[in-house]
Each structure stands twice: as C-alpha cells, then as structure tokens.
Design a protein around this motif. Structure first.
Motif, mmCIF file in Angstrom:
data_model
loop_
_atom_site.group_PDB
_atom_site.id
_atom_site.type_symbol
_atom_site.label_atom_id
_atom_site.label_comp_id
_atom_site.label_asym_id
_atom_site.label_seq_id
_atom_site.Cartn_x
_atom_site.Cartn_y
_atom_site.Cartn_z
ATOM 1 N N ALA A 57 0.920 -1.190 0.091
ATOM 2 C CA ALA A 57 0.206 0.017 -0.094
ATOM 3 C C ALA A 57 0.918 0.997 -0.198
ATOM 4 O O ALA A 57 2.115 1.248 0.314
ATOM 5 C CB ALA A 57 -0.837 0.162 1.303
ATOM 6 N N MET A 59 0.852 3.675 2.061
ATOM 7 C CA MET A 59 1.219 4.149 3.226
ATOM 8 C C MET A 59 2.478 3.564 3.775
ATOM 9 O O MET A 59 3.181 3.906 4.828
ATOM 10 C CB MET A 59 0.121 3.916 4.315
ATOM 11 N N ARG A 85 0.465 -7.585 -4.444
ATOM 12 C CA ARG A 85 -0.183 -7.945 -3.109
ATOM 13 C C ARG A 85 -0.416 -9.538 -3.419
ATOM 14 O O ARG A 85 -1.392 -9.854 -3.956
ATOM 15 C CB ARG A 85 -1.611 -7.417 -3.357
ATOM 16 N N MET A 108 -1.265 2.476 -7.070
ATOM 17 C CA MET A 108 -2.391 2.854 -6.154
ATOM 18 C C MET A 108 -2.194 4.429 -5.731
ATOM 19 O O MET A 108 -1.271 4.786 -5.453
ATOM 20 C CB MET A 108 -2.253 2.220 -4.795
ATOM 21 N N ASN A 236 -10.438 3.873 -0.882
ATOM 22 C CA ASN A 236 -10.518 3.497 0.480
ATOM 23 C C ASN A 236 -9.885 4.707 1.051
ATOM 24 O O ASN A 236 -8.610 5.271 0.598
ATOM 25 C CB ASN A 236 -9.717 2.164 0.961
ATOM 26 N N VAL A 238 -8.583 5.823 4.716
ATOM 27 C CA VAL A 238 -8.489 5.262 6.238
ATOM 28 C C VAL A 238 -8.079 6.540 7.372
ATOM 29 O O VAL A 238 -7.289 7.337 6.835
ATOM 30 C CB VAL A 238 -7.226 4.308 6.267
ATOM 31 N N ASP A 259 -5.091 8.085 5.438
ATOM 32 C CA ASP A 259 -4.145 7.492 4.436
ATOM 33 C C ASP A 259 -5.104 6.901 3.549
ATOM 34 O O ASP A 259 -6.263 6.054 3.770
ATOM 35 C CB ASP A 259 -3.779 6.061 5.156
ATOM 36 N N GLY A 261 -6.099 5.272 -0.705
ATOM 37 C CA GLY A 261 -5.685 4.565 -1.588
ATOM 38 C C GLY A 261 -6.657 4.450 -2.837
ATOM 39 O O GLY A 261 -7.841 3.829 -2.326
#
Ligand code: SER
Length: 296
Positions: A57, A59, A85, A108, A236, A238, A259, A261
C-alpha cells in the motif's frame, strides 16, 4: 433522487478524455492544489520492515510517520505507488485471472495527512474529485463506513457517516455500514490501522435497479461471485488512529492521520467505460504489441 433503470446510454466513459496518463496527472494535480507534496513511489521491496515481504500500500513508506517515530518535511503528501499483493495480510493472488480487476502488481493513487486534516477534508475532496472533476454520476456511487467492533471496543464511525451525508451530500440510502473485515484497515498483523470508508462504483447493466447496491446478497461487498463484477471498490479512505500491537490490542497513535488508496487500474476502467481493467489503455498497447510480435 430519481431512480431510473440502467441502460447502455447511462454508462459513463470516454477513452479520449480519460487516458491513463491524464487520469494519473489529474489525481496528483488535484492534491498538489490542496497543499500536498507529490512524492515518488517507494520501491516494491520495503526497506527495514520485517512485517512485509512486498510493498502492499502507499502508506508503507510512511509507517514511521504514523507511528510517530519518524518525520517528513511536509504534513500532506500524494503519490502513485507501485504495489504487489501476493503475500501476507493483503494477498490478491486467488482473485487474479478470475475477475477483471485484481492484479498481482498494480498502482495505487494515494493522498495522506500526517496529523493535519482529518475526515472532513478527506471525504469531501474524494467526492469532489470523483463527481466534479471526473463527473462520475452520483447515482452510481455507494459509500461504506465502519459499523463498529465489539472485540476491539470500537463504536460505529458516526462522524464519517455524518460528513458523507451533510458535507459531501451523498444520497442517504447510499451510505452503508460494514464491520471490521471491510471497514477497518490494517497494514499487517501489527502496525498502523484505523476505521475506513470506501467508495464503490456500480457498473450497472441492462435493466438493473440502481438501488441494488444496498442488498447484501448481490450489492456492495457481496460474497457472491456472480455479482462481484458489478459493484467495484474504487477508493479507500483510512482514518489512522491506532497501532495494532503484538498481543492484538490497539494503542492510540500520537496523532490522527489520513491514508487513502485508489486502485488506478480500476478508476481508469470506470472512467473509460470499460468492464475490465485489461481493456484500458494501460494494457491494450501491450496486448497490441504482443499480437504484432507473435502474429496471433
Ligand atoms: N492503506 C489503505 C489501503 O491499502 C488505503 O490506502 O486500502
């Protein structure tokens, strides 16, 4: 809001306006205009992090900032991160080749706040980019928020819910609550984590009802593989507030951070009106060249 059955004519998309290069740049420009430093992708092999085999990711390169053990000369950043991933907590290997939107390697798009802005700006900016800059129809978008978790002693994210409804102006029936599995994002078995809110797009289909997304059987986050192609998670957000410790407990992080993505290949397929990531201009020139070389 008006509920109209979906037809081919309500399908969004243009390959001319939304080239891959343009969409990537739109994202970075949007956040640069809002005070974000544009930073390079980190390598796919994380440096000095035994909890990760590959970067999973955007982050990851900021883990130390979230934990409060490192700093950067900026409080806001955005980038496009190369991710793999195929291992660990976020492993998409089983989905690749089965559906049209999971990849082992992908990009991302992300924006971050390190103890700076929080839920309100993150949510309203995400909505502005999708619906105003890129013009996605609001009656194709669904959002999910964290519904709370008893084991972790966490309440539902009513702040995010309120911001979606009152500040962003999402149609009320389009904000759905989900539990920890879908709406609490964790980097790995340990590390920074927090409740999240996701934006999903309904690709529709002839004669489908725009309100189908709310049905757990075949709507957003469905487990039924027959419907997985229709509702696709795009982005997403976060709200990083916790650190998952070795013993499973949550400790408060020193600051509240953001955060986000967004799956670059996915937003591209939506903006280009394609049902599959592989039909976007990220992939088609490669396929064309392979055909040329192989004669097949
Ligand atoms: N870290 C979160 C994710 O990967 C948001 O970027 O979904």
């Amino acid at each position: 809001h008006p509920v109209r059955p979906m037809t081919a004519s309500t399908t969004h998309g243009s390959t001319q306006r939304f080239t891959a290069a343009r969409v990537r740049q739109d994202f970075l420009d949007f956040f640069a205009q809002r005070g974000h430093a544009i930073v390079p992708s980190s390598p796919v092999f994380p440096k000095d992090d035994p909890t990760l085999l590959f970067t999973n990711a955007g982050m990851n390169q900021f883990k130390d900032v979230f934990l409060g053990t490192g700093t950067r000369p900026y409080k806001r950043a955005a980038d496009t991160q190369k991710c793999i991933r195929v291992s660990g907590k976020h492993n998409d290997l089983e989905e690749v080749g089965v559906d049209t939107y999971h990849h082992t390697f992908f990009e991302m798009l992300g924006n971050w706040s390190f103890g700076d802005y929080f839920k309100e700006d993150a949510i309203t900016w995400a909505w502005t980019l999708l619906t105003e800059v890129w013009g996605l129809p609001k009656d194709r978008l669904w959002v999910t928020v964290f519904g709370g978790d008893e084991n972790d002693g966490l309440p539902a994210d009513v702040d995010a819910e309120r911001i979606w409804l009152q500040k962003a102006g999402v149609y009320p029936k389009r904000v759905l609550r989900f539990g920890r599995k879908a709406n609490f994002w964790e980097m790995g078995e340990t590390g920074p984590c927090g409740p999240c809110t996701e934006i999903h797009f309904d690709r529709g289909g002839p004669g489908t009802n725009p309100m189908d997304g709310a049905d757990p059987k075949h709507g957003v986050n469905t487990d039924d593989p027959r419907f997985k192609e229709r509702f696709i998670e795009l982005w997403n957000n976060v709200f990083m507030e916790f650190n998952r410790l070795d013993d499973g407990r949550l400790a408060k992080l020193p600051a509240q951070s953001v955060d986000t993505g967004m799956g670059f290949e996915r937003i591209l397929s939506v903006l280009q009106g394609k049902r599959s990531n592989y039909d976007t201009d990220l992939f088609t020139p490669i396929f064309a060249r392979i055909e040329e070389l192989s004669g097949r």
